[in-house]
Write a protein that holds these residues in place. Structure first.
Motif, PDB file in Angstrom:
ATOM      1  N   ARG A  95       0.893  -1.114   0.011  1.00 44.83           N
ATOM      2  CA  ARG A  95      -0.062  -0.062   0.060  1.00 44.83           C
ATOM      3  C   ARG A  95       0.927   1.434   0.053  1.00 44.83           C
ATOM      4  NH1 ARG A  95      -2.854  -1.090   5.304  1.00 44.83           N
ATOM      5  NH2 ARG A  95      -0.956  -2.010   5.887  1.00 44.83           N
ATOM      6  N   LYS A  96       1.988   1.213   0.221  1.00 45.63           N
ATOM      7  CA  LYS A  96       2.897   2.190   0.638  1.00 45.63           C
ATOM      8  C   LYS A  96       3.666   2.855  -0.926  1.00 45.63           C
ATOM      9  CE  LYS A  96       4.425   1.863   5.244  1.00 45.63           C
ATOM     10  NZ  LYS A  96       5.778   1.819   6.048  1.00 45.63           N
ATOM     11  N   GLU A  97       3.632   4.062  -0.712  1.00 42.01           N
ATOM     12  CA  GLU A  97       4.298   4.762  -1.970  1.00 42.01           C
ATOM     13  C   GLU A  97       5.828   4.949  -2.166  1.00 42.01           C
ATOM     14  OE1 GLU A  97       2.332   8.659  -2.448  1.00 42.01           O
ATOM     15  OE2 GLU A  97       0.363   7.798  -2.479  1.00 42.01           O
ATOM     16  N   ASP A 152       2.915   0.516  -4.246  1.00 46.44           N
ATOM     17  CA  ASP A 152       1.524   0.430  -4.540  1.00 46.44           C
ATOM     18  C   ASP A 152       0.897   0.710  -6.055  1.00 46.44           C
ATOM     19  OD1 ASP A 152       2.842   3.197  -4.745  1.00 46.44           O
ATOM     20  OD2 ASP A 152       0.928   3.987  -4.816  1.00 46.44           O
ATOM     21  N   ARG A 186       0.614  -0.690 -10.033  1.00 48.36           N
ATOM     22  CA  ARG A 186       0.553  -2.291 -10.320  1.00 48.36           C
ATOM     23  C   ARG A 186       0.589  -2.518 -11.769  1.00 48.36           C
ATOM     24  NH1 ARG A 186      -4.797  -4.264  -7.235  1.00 48.36           N
ATOM     25  NH2 ARG A 186      -4.145  -4.278  -4.811  1.00 48.36           N
TER      26      ARG A 186
END
Length: 600
Positions: free
Chosen positions: A150-152, A207, A209
């Protein structure tokens, strides 16, 4: 042109037999391609890939290669376009991969904010549901431990395969293009190592895809061999390894492995990479990208025609045509193939090869002489005939091997020196290779291995009368001394023998003609042509390798110099003849030839 695309990302998609993948790969851009241009480079597919892209995805620009260039060399066509047109960056997209335009834009935005990033990628998932990273990418993640997807935050890795790469323009300008020595596989490993060597980072954003539909299956032995060869080649061209380490990793280890495992493939790898060492050395010492030369090449619309003279050497002819069509300019170059009259199985094989090359290619013409003229008459009559149609001409013979940048340099020189009357000849077969040579050096010398001239020079200076030339040369002792290179390359004797019918060299007459008029040739360095005919297959080839030289794996461009002979280059050429044509050297080459005949 530069700067006109500074807000746009070029998406480069290289395809080969790619129709099964087009929907997955290109459909994300049907509704959203804001800030993107799509370039499809098709590697001579036989399944109609290029036509399918034009029909179903007309927003994409399509460029078709005449041969399968492989991943790296095909991508280079797009990378050059990006550099010349000043794109913001490029996104390399595999044909078996999929990503959204939004993901590409986000990669670019984040990479712009962190100027230490050289290659950025999303996570490579294995399916549309993004259920898990694909196997190869998962392998790269193992040293990182648990990853929060989920992290950037940008996470660094030493390597990510090039299925979904974003390269900012600064990376292209500092690192350059893919190495053309890689045929299939390994080019992305080499590029990643060069990015790290330049001080830039490689990694991904957890994050983001992308999908890489790579099959999760064991490698078969053939692919293992191919991948191992590519890895060993990457060691040979590695920018930071010591010479000893390069030799050990690329040559010694596969040779030892071959012996211990009784697997001939690895010995083949060792031998192949040993033979590639000089080309690899050239690549490691390549100059920075020449942006002005690249702009000229990219904007060129008029290409000099090529005359190719063939006879009865099918293997050589096939290799030369393969090299020729791998030149990006080949698709815009008129090619006139002339086969001298003959008969026999090998002559017919050459006929079939040339006819196949001409079929379906509008710029390729194949003709045959009704009788056997011999090389000299075939050269001079064919050149004279084509100069009724063209004002400049490039000439090749069937035993040459070409750099993928041969046509680029030849056209650049022909264009730049067209209005320089002191220059009458262009030559790319610089067999007297030396690190001291300047590219575009000028000599009173007319090499015949990959040469060109202009119609006005040929019509004015070609003199077929060898006796007339011989008398003129011998009347000028200083000129004769220049012609004979200290007595170690006796062109005067060769010319005399031509007048006696002991040889029928057109090249020595053209050389003498230009020398008598004080005219110059432009010569490449490194060489862009290698003569592969000294293998005993030609009429005059001895089977030695004294003229073997590596051809340039990077592009060369013309540079206008004052029209005077380069004395240092003449000295290097003279020294070359001195070393290779003395009695001891000739004895050595005769022994090598005898050894090959007895045991080769």
């Amino acid at each position: 042109m530069a700067g006109s695309k500074s807000d746009t990302i070029l998406v480069i998609l290289v395809t080969y037999e790619g129709t099964p993948w087009l929907k997955e790969c290109l459909s994300p851009f049907v509704e959203d391609r804001e800030g993107l241009d799509i370039l499809v480079i098709d590697n001579a597919s036989s399944d109609g890939t290029a036509d399918a892209v034009r029909r179903d995805y007309p927003f994409a620009e399509v460029r078709e290669s005449l041969v399968n260039l492989g991943f790296g060399k095909a991508n280079n066509l797009g990378l050059e376009k990006a550099v010349v047109e000043g794109y913001r960056g490029v996104f390399l997209l595999n044909q078996d991969a999929s990503v959204t335009a939004e993901t590409i834009r986000t990669l670019a935005d984040r990479t712009d904010r962190d100027t230490t990033i050289g290659i950025a990628s999303p996570v490579h998932y294995r399916d549309r549901e993004c259920s898990a990273p694909e196997k190869g990418f998962g392998h790269y993640l193992e040293p990182l431990g648990a990853v929060d997807f989920r992290k950037e935050d940008f996470l660094q890795l030493p390597f990510i395969n090039a299925a979904l790469w974003y390269l900012p323009m600064r990376t292209l300008r500092s690192v350059g293009l893919f190495c053309p020595l890689f045929a299939h596989y390994g080019e992305d490993l080499d590029y990643a190592e060069r990015v790290l060597f330049s001080g830039q980072k490689i990694g991904f954003f957890p994050d983001l895809r992308g999908i890489h539909f790579r099959k999760d299956e064991p490698l078969n032995p053939k692919k293992k061999h191919i991948l191992d060869h590519a890895y060993r080649l990457s060691r040979l061209v590695h920018p930071s390894l010591s010479p000893l380490k390069r030799f050990s990793e690329s040559v010694l280890k596969p040779a030892v492995f071959s012996i211990s495992k009784e697997d001939d493939f690895y010995m083949g790898t060792a031998v192949d990479l040993w033979r590639t060492r000089e080309t690899a050395r050239l690549w490691r010492s390549r100059p920075p990208l020449d942006f002005e030369g690249l702009k000229r090449a990219y904007g060129r619309k008029d290409f000099a025609p090529v005359l190719l003279l063939v006879y009865n050497r099918p293997r050589h002819t096939a290799k030369l045509l393969e090299d020729f069509f791998a030149n990006p300019e080949a698709g815009q170059t008129p090619l006139h193939i002339v086969q001298d009259g003959g008969s026999g199985e090998e002559w017919e094989e050459v006929q079939a090869i040339c006819q196949k090359a001409a079929d379906g290619r509008g710029l390729v013409t194949f003709t045959q002489n009704a009788e056997n003229k011999g090389l000299a008459e075939n050269v001079t009559s064919s050149v004279t005939r084509l100069f009724r149609q063209y004002d400049r001409l490039i000439v090749l013979e069937d035993d040459l091997r070409l750099s993928p940048y041969f046509l680029r340099w030849m056209n650049d020189v022909l264009e730049l020196y067209e209005g320089v009357p002191e220059v009458a000849h262009v030559h790319a077969g610089t067999f007297y290779a030396s690190g001291e040579l300047r590219n575009n050096h000028l000599l009173r010398f007319a090499g015949s291995w990959g040469w060109a001239t202009w119609r006005d020079r040929w019509e004015k200076y070609w003199e077929p009368d060898g006796l007339k030339l011989l008398r003129a040369v011998e009347a000028q002792p200083e000129l004769k001394a220049h012609f004979d290179y200290g007595g170690f390359q006796k062109f005067t004797r060769m010319l005399r023998r031509q007048t006696l019918g002991e040889n029928n060299s057109w090249a020595v007459r053209w050389h003498a003609s230009l020398l008598l008029h004080g005219l110059l040739s432009v010569n490449s360095s490194p060489a862009l042509v290698r003569n592969a005919g000294f293998d005993g297959t030609g009429v005059h080839s001895s089977g030695d390798d004294r003229y073997h030289t590596a051809v340039s794996p990077y592009p060369l461009y013309a540079e206008k110099r004052p029209p005077v002979e380069d004395e240092e280059a003449y000295g290097i050429l003279k020294r070359y003849y001195t070393w290779h044509n003395n009695k001891a050297a000739k004895g050595y080459y005769k022994l090598k030839e005898l050894w090959r005949r007895l045991f080769g």
